[in-house]
Scaffold this motif. Structure first.
Motif, PDB file in Angstrom:
ATOM      1  N   LEU A 158       0.839  -1.199   0.000  1.00  0.00           N
ATOM      2  CA  LEU A 158       0.000   0.000   0.000  1.00  0.00           C
ATOM      3  C   LEU A 158       0.877   1.252   0.000  1.00  0.00           C
ATOM      4  O   LEU A 158       0.603   2.212  -0.719  1.00  0.00           O
ATOM      5  CB  LEU A 158      -0.933  -0.008   1.214  1.00  0.00           C
ATOM      6  CG  LEU A 158      -1.874   1.186   1.340  1.00  0.00           C
ATOM      7  CD1 LEU A 158      -2.785   1.308   0.123  1.00  0.00           C
ATOM      8  CD2 LEU A 158      -2.703   1.064   2.613  1.00  0.00           C
ATOM      9  N   SER A 161       2.231   1.708  -3.420  1.00  0.00           N
ATOM     10  CA  SER A 161       1.162   2.195  -4.287  1.00  0.00           C
ATOM     11  C   SER A 161       0.935   3.687  -4.054  1.00  0.00           C
ATOM     12  O   SER A 161       0.729   4.447  -5.009  1.00  0.00           O
ATOM     13  CB  SER A 161      -0.122   1.410  -4.034  1.00  0.00           C
ATOM     14  OG  SER A 161      -1.166   1.921  -4.834  1.00  0.00           O
ATOM     15  N   ASP A 162       0.979   4.103  -2.785  1.00  0.00           N
ATOM     16  CA  ASP A 162       0.833   5.533  -2.485  1.00  0.00           C
ATOM     17  C   ASP A 162       1.975   6.339  -3.110  1.00  0.00           C
ATOM     18  O   ASP A 162       1.755   7.422  -3.665  1.00  0.00           O
ATOM     19  CB  ASP A 162       0.819   5.768  -0.974  1.00  0.00           C
ATOM     20  CG  ASP A 162      -0.460   5.302  -0.299  1.00  0.00           C
ATOM     21  OD1 ASP A 162      -1.484   5.109  -0.993  1.00  0.00           O
ATOM     22  OD2 ASP A 162      -0.438   5.127   0.934  1.00  0.00           O
ATOM     23  N   GLY A 165       1.422   6.108  -7.008  1.00  0.00           N
ATOM     24  CA  GLY A 165       0.090   6.367  -7.532  1.00  0.00           C
ATOM     25  C   GLY A 165      -0.461   5.201  -8.345  1.00  0.00           C
ATOM     26  O   GLY A 165      -1.260   5.401  -9.259  1.00  0.00           O
ATOM     27  N   THR A 166      -0.040   3.992  -8.002  1.00  0.00           N
ATOM     28  CA  THR A 166      -0.455   2.806  -8.750  1.00  0.00           C
ATOM     29  C   THR A 166      -1.959   2.574  -8.644  1.00  0.00           C
ATOM     30  O   THR A 166      -2.620   2.281  -9.637  1.00  0.00           O
ATOM     31  CB  THR A 166       0.289   1.561  -8.228  1.00  0.00           C
ATOM     32  OG1 THR A 166       1.692   1.850  -8.188  1.00  0.00           O
ATOM     33  CG2 THR A 166       0.033   0.355  -9.097  1.00  0.00           C
ATOM     34  N   HIS A 167      -2.490   2.695  -7.428  1.00  0.00           N
ATOM     35  CA  HIS A 167      -3.923   2.490  -7.197  1.00  0.00           C
ATOM     36  C   HIS A 167      -4.435   3.651  -6.354  1.00  0.00           C
ATOM     37  O   HIS A 167      -3.805   4.027  -5.375  1.00  0.00           O
ATOM     38  CB  HIS A 167      -4.183   1.184  -6.438  1.00  0.00           C
ATOM     39  CG  HIS A 167      -3.607  -0.018  -7.112  1.00  0.00           C
ATOM     40  ND1 HIS A 167      -4.189  -0.604  -8.208  1.00  0.00           N
ATOM     41  CD2 HIS A 167      -2.488  -0.726  -6.855  1.00  0.00           C
ATOM     42  CE1 HIS A 167      -3.454  -1.629  -8.599  1.00  0.00           C
ATOM     43  NE2 HIS A 167      -2.408  -1.723  -7.793  1.00  0.00           N
ATOM     44  N   ALA A 168      -5.570   4.187  -6.735  1.00  0.00           N
ATOM     45  CA  ALA A 168      -6.212   5.213  -5.918  1.00  0.00           C
ATOM     46  C   ALA A 168      -7.021   4.481  -4.845  1.00  0.00           C
ATOM     47  O   ALA A 168      -7.991   3.791  -5.161  1.00  0.00           O
ATOM     48  CB  ALA A 168      -7.116   6.087  -6.768  1.00  0.00           C
ATOM     49  N   VAL A 169      -6.590   4.608  -3.595  1.00  0.00           N
ATOM     50  CA  VAL A 169      -7.253   3.911  -2.492  1.00  0.00           C
ATOM     51  C   VAL A 169      -7.918   4.969  -1.614  1.00  0.00           C
ATOM     52  O   VAL A 169      -7.240   5.778  -0.977  1.00  0.00           O
ATOM     53  CB  VAL A 169      -6.251   3.066  -1.670  1.00  0.00           C
ATOM     54  CG1 VAL A 169      -6.970   2.288  -0.583  1.00  0.00           C
ATOM     55  CG2 VAL A 169      -5.470   2.119  -2.585  1.00  0.00           C
ATOM     56  N   SER A 170      -9.243   4.963  -1.614  1.00  0.00           N
ATOM     57  CA  SER A 170     -10.000   5.963  -0.855  1.00  0.00           C
ATOM     58  C   SER A 170      -9.910   5.665   0.638  1.00  0.00           C
ATOM     59  O   SER A 170      -9.591   4.538   1.042  1.00  0.00           O
ATOM     60  CB  SER A 170     -11.466   5.944  -1.289  1.00  0.00           C
ATOM     61  OG  SER A 170     -12.089   4.754  -0.821  1.00  0.00           O
ATOM     62  N   GLN A 173     -12.000   2.687   1.370  1.00  0.00           N
ATOM     63  CA  GLN A 173     -11.360   1.433   0.976  1.00  0.00           C
ATOM     64  C   GLN A 173     -10.262   1.041   1.966  1.00  0.00           C
ATOM     65  O   GLN A 173     -10.088  -0.131   2.265  1.00  0.00           O
ATOM     66  CB  GLN A 173     -10.771   1.548  -0.430  1.00  0.00           C
ATOM     67  CG  GLN A 173     -11.814   1.576  -1.523  1.00  0.00           C
ATOM     68  CD  GLN A 173     -11.193   1.888  -2.876  1.00  0.00           C
ATOM     69  OE1 GLN A 173     -10.388   2.806  -3.003  1.00  0.00           O
ATOM     70  NE2 GLN A 173     -11.580   1.108  -3.883  1.00  0.00           N
ATOM     71  N   ARG A 174      -9.536   2.024   2.474  1.00  0.00           N
ATOM     72  CA  ARG A 174      -8.497   1.744   3.471  1.00  0.00           C
ATOM     73  C   ARG A 174      -9.115   1.127   4.722  1.00  0.00           C
ATOM     74  O   ARG A 174      -8.599   0.159   5.263  1.00  0.00           O
ATOM     75  CB  ARG A 174      -7.736   3.023   3.824  1.00  0.00           C
ATOM     76  CG  ARG A 174      -6.797   3.479   2.748  1.00  0.00           C
ATOM     77  CD  ARG A 174      -6.159   4.837   3.096  1.00  0.00           C
ATOM     78  NE  ARG A 174      -5.281   5.255   2.048  1.00  0.00           N
ATOM     79  CZ  ARG A 174      -3.966   5.068   2.031  1.00  0.00           C
ATOM     80  NH1 ARG A 174      -3.376   4.475   3.040  1.00  0.00           N
ATOM     81  NH2 ARG A 174      -3.234   5.460   1.023  1.00  0.00           N
TER      82      ARG A 174
END
Length: 192
Positions: A158, A161-162, A165-170, A173-174
């Motif tokens: 995670l 990813s942060d 910017g691989t996945h936008a995790v709201s 969702q977190r």
């Protein structure tokens, strides 16, 4: 005020330099991170900066230690709030990653530190030393050890990813991820 200039405590000067180095990393990224850029932000001369941190690597070591101490303190504080001792540090590691709001400055600083660790393996070992401090109480039985490793790897994924910017995790969702991965342990940053 007397005419004698008071000397600052070396720890205060080092702290200011590291704070300003983090600002430079956050604003300018890895390509703009230079000793000159850091010295320009501080209240000390470049010579004084070099007295405290004789090289860029020494300054990066100071930054890694500062960030490692902050991260470790956050994880241990999370762990202390968890009433179940079995696996609490691994859950706290995950919560510290999931609950922290990621800012553009965090991303820039993380990228600078990651680039530095990739260039100088000793910096990566230094970071690992901080992470080892929060793994000492992990379960030692095979299932518990695997579960703890899984939580840590998910947290690290995670974080990566942060950074990229691989996945936008709201935020929702977190929290859902945290609930899924730590059933029966719903402690979040807001549960103080």
């Amino acid at each position: 005020m007397d005419s004698i200039t008071r000397r600052r405590a070396p720890d205060d000067t080092r702290a200011e330099i590291i704070e300003k180095a983090l600002e430079v990393a956050a604003e300018l990224g890895a390509s703009g991170f230079t000793l000159d850029a850091v010295a320009a932000r501080t209240s000390v001369s470049k010579g004084a900066l070099l007295h405290h941190f004789p090289s860029k690597i020494a300054l990066l070591e100071g930054m890694v230690d500062h960030l490692g101490r902050m991260h470790t303190d956050t994880i241990l504080a999370e762990a202390a709030r968890d009433p179940e001792p079995y696996g609490r540090n691994a859950r706290a590691y995950l919560r510290a990653t999931v609950n922290e709001p990621v800012t553009p400055q965090d991303v820039s600083i993380g990228r600078v530190i990651m680039a530095a660790c990739a260039i100088d393996p000793a910096l990566a070992q230094r970071w690992n030393g901080w992470i080892d401090k929060v793994k000492v109480d992990d379960p030692s039985d095979p299932v518990g050890a695997d579960d703890a490793l899984m939580l840590r790897l998910i947290a690290d994924g995670l974080w990566m990813s942060d950074l990229f910017g691989t996945h936008a995790v709201s935020p929702e969702q977190r929290q859902a991820l945290l609930s899924l991965l730590t059933p029966g342990h719903p402690i979040t940053a807001n549960d103080a």
